[in-house]
Design a protein around this motif. Structure first.
Motif, short mmCIF file in Angstrom:
data_model
loop_
_atom_site.label_atom_id
_atom_site.label_comp_id
_atom_site.label_asym_id
_atom_site.label_seq_id
_atom_site.Cartn_x
_atom_site.Cartn_y
_atom_site.Cartn_z
N UNK A 21 40.18 35.44 43.74
CA UNK A 21 40.53 35.74 42.35
C UNK A 21 39.52 35.15 41.37
N UNK A 22 39.46 35.73 40.18
CA UNK A 22 38.54 35.25 39.14
C UNK A 22 39.08 33.97 38.49
N UNK A 23 38.18 33.05 38.18
CA UNK A 23 38.57 31.89 37.39
C UNK A 23 38.83 32.31 35.95
N UNK A 24 39.64 31.54 35.25
CA UNK A 24 39.98 31.87 33.87
C UNK A 24 39.07 31.12 32.89
N UNK A 25 38.69 31.80 31.81
CA UNK A 25 37.89 31.16 30.74
C UNK A 25 38.76 30.87 29.52
N UNK A 31 37.21 31.92 42.21
CA UNK A 31 36.26 31.37 41.25
C UNK A 31 36.85 30.18 40.49
N UNK A 32 36.00 29.28 40.05
CA UNK A 32 36.48 28.10 39.32
C UNK A 32 36.69 28.43 37.84
N UNK A 33 37.75 27.86 37.28
CA UNK A 33 38.05 28.07 35.86
C UNK A 33 37.09 27.28 34.97
N UNK A 58 33.39 34.21 38.87
CA UNK A 58 34.13 35.31 39.50
C UNK A 58 34.48 34.89 40.94
N UNK A 59 35.45 35.54 41.52
CA UNK A 59 35.79 35.24 42.92
C UNK A 59 34.75 35.81 43.88
N UNK A 60 34.66 35.21 45.06
CA UNK A 60 33.74 35.70 46.09
C UNK A 60 34.40 36.86 46.83
#
Length: 332
Positions: free
Chosen positions: A20-24, A127-129, A146-148
């Motif tokens: 999953x994508x990290x949040x900004x 991914x890291x936030x 972003x996620x891998x």
């Protein structure tokens, strides 16, 4: 289990989940208009895991299910909330299953122990936030990872039957008849070659409630190691048997010659098979009278360098002696 349900070879296309994508996200609440970064990490993508199931004997459940895909990881969100991990997909296989890379045919893993698990396709990391990236010089990072992506593989599953004793012989040598007499298995039996098209397993009951497993391998013909006949498709099942029982009918033109042909096919397929314990059973010996049997014994004692027995599955002759000998060989 019917012959049509015995499947020992399947090709699969497996795909693990994306991370999953990290949040900004930036922290916002009443009276706090410019809070710091608090975006959470994305969840891990789901794995595709192959695991041993001792209650299975075939790969039939995968025959019509060739594409397997794990779940994607959830995206991170505010308040450092981590996304959910993607759902793992488990592929249950019987003991004795070999996992190969379909393209290279290299063996990746062998599943031989109860409880064994192997991650065939690893899910992508989340991914890291943005809160991971804050620093004294960059207190409000507006980006996240972003996620891998997950992995995608083509794998081949091959089943090698796990049995203590493997029956080796030419078509119509009486292997299925022997299995039906000394075990509770009910293989197809008929008076023509290649009656058996799939390996059959049976449990032999011995003294004091002890048992061992015997496998009836479809008949081998000369040239099987090069792909002739159907026996070559099942030679791999013999690899996992600790003892090989060669079944040669008493009415064979030349018992030693038939034994040498069978041995040569095993040698050409895999020389390691010759390291296994071997025993010859002369089947259909109820056709021989005592005089013929004695003449044959004298001849075989000179020609063979492996132990042999005379048996008859139909007349129930020599079967207890056969069980005793096999049990001794298995436990030496």
């Amino acid at each position: 289990m019917t012959e049509g349900n015995f499947v020992d070879y399947v090709k699969l296309h497996i795909t693990s989940g994306n991370g999953g994508k990290g949040s900004a996200h930036l922290h916002r609440e009443k009276y706090i208009t410019k809070g710091g970064p608090d975006g959470g990490d994305g969840g891990r993508g789901g794995h595709v895991i192959i695991r041993a199931n001792p209650n299975m004997w075939t790969l039939h459940h995968l025959k019509f299910k060739r594409h397997l895909r794990a779940g994607h990881g959830g995206h991170g969100s505010k308040s450092r909330s981590t996304g959910a991990d993607g759902e793992d997909v488990y592929i249950d296989v019987p003991l004795g299953t070999v996992i190969r890379d379909t393209e290279t045919q290299d063996i990746i893993k062998e599943i031989t122990e109860v409880g064994q698990e192997y991650i065939a396709a690893e899910g992508g990391m989340g991914g890291r936030g943005n809160w991971h990236f804050k620093s004294p010089t960059n207190q409000t990072p507006r980006y996240a990872q972003p996620g891998i992506e997950g992995q995608e593989h083509d794998v081949t599953l091959e089943l090698k039957v796990l049995a203590d004793v493997g029956l080796v012989g030419f078509p119509n040598a009486g292997k299925s008849t022997l299995l039906s007499v000394i075990t509770a298995a009910k293989p197809k039996i008929a008076d023509y070659e290649f009656t058996t098209l799939k390996p059959n397993l049976g449990i032999v009951e011995y003294r004091d409630f002890q048992t061992f497993v015997m496998a009836d391998i479809p008949g081998i013909i000369e040239g099987a190691a090069e792909g002739k006949g159907i026996g070559h498709r099942f030679l791999r099942h013999i690899e996992r048997n600790s003892t090989l029982l060669f079944l040669i009918p008493a009415d064979a033109p030349d018992i030693k010659a038939q034994y040498e042909i069978l041995l040569d096919e095993l040698r050409r397929y895999n020389p390691d098979l010759l390291d296994k314990e071997r025993l010859i059973a002369i089947s259909k010996s109820d056709m021989l009278d005592d005089e013929l049997k004695e003449e044959l014994k004298v001849e075989l004692d000179q020609q063979l360098n492996v132990p042999y027995l005379f048996i008859s599955s139909v007349a129930q002759q020599g079967l207890q002696e056969l069980k005793d000998k096999l049990w001794q060989m298995l436990n030496d």
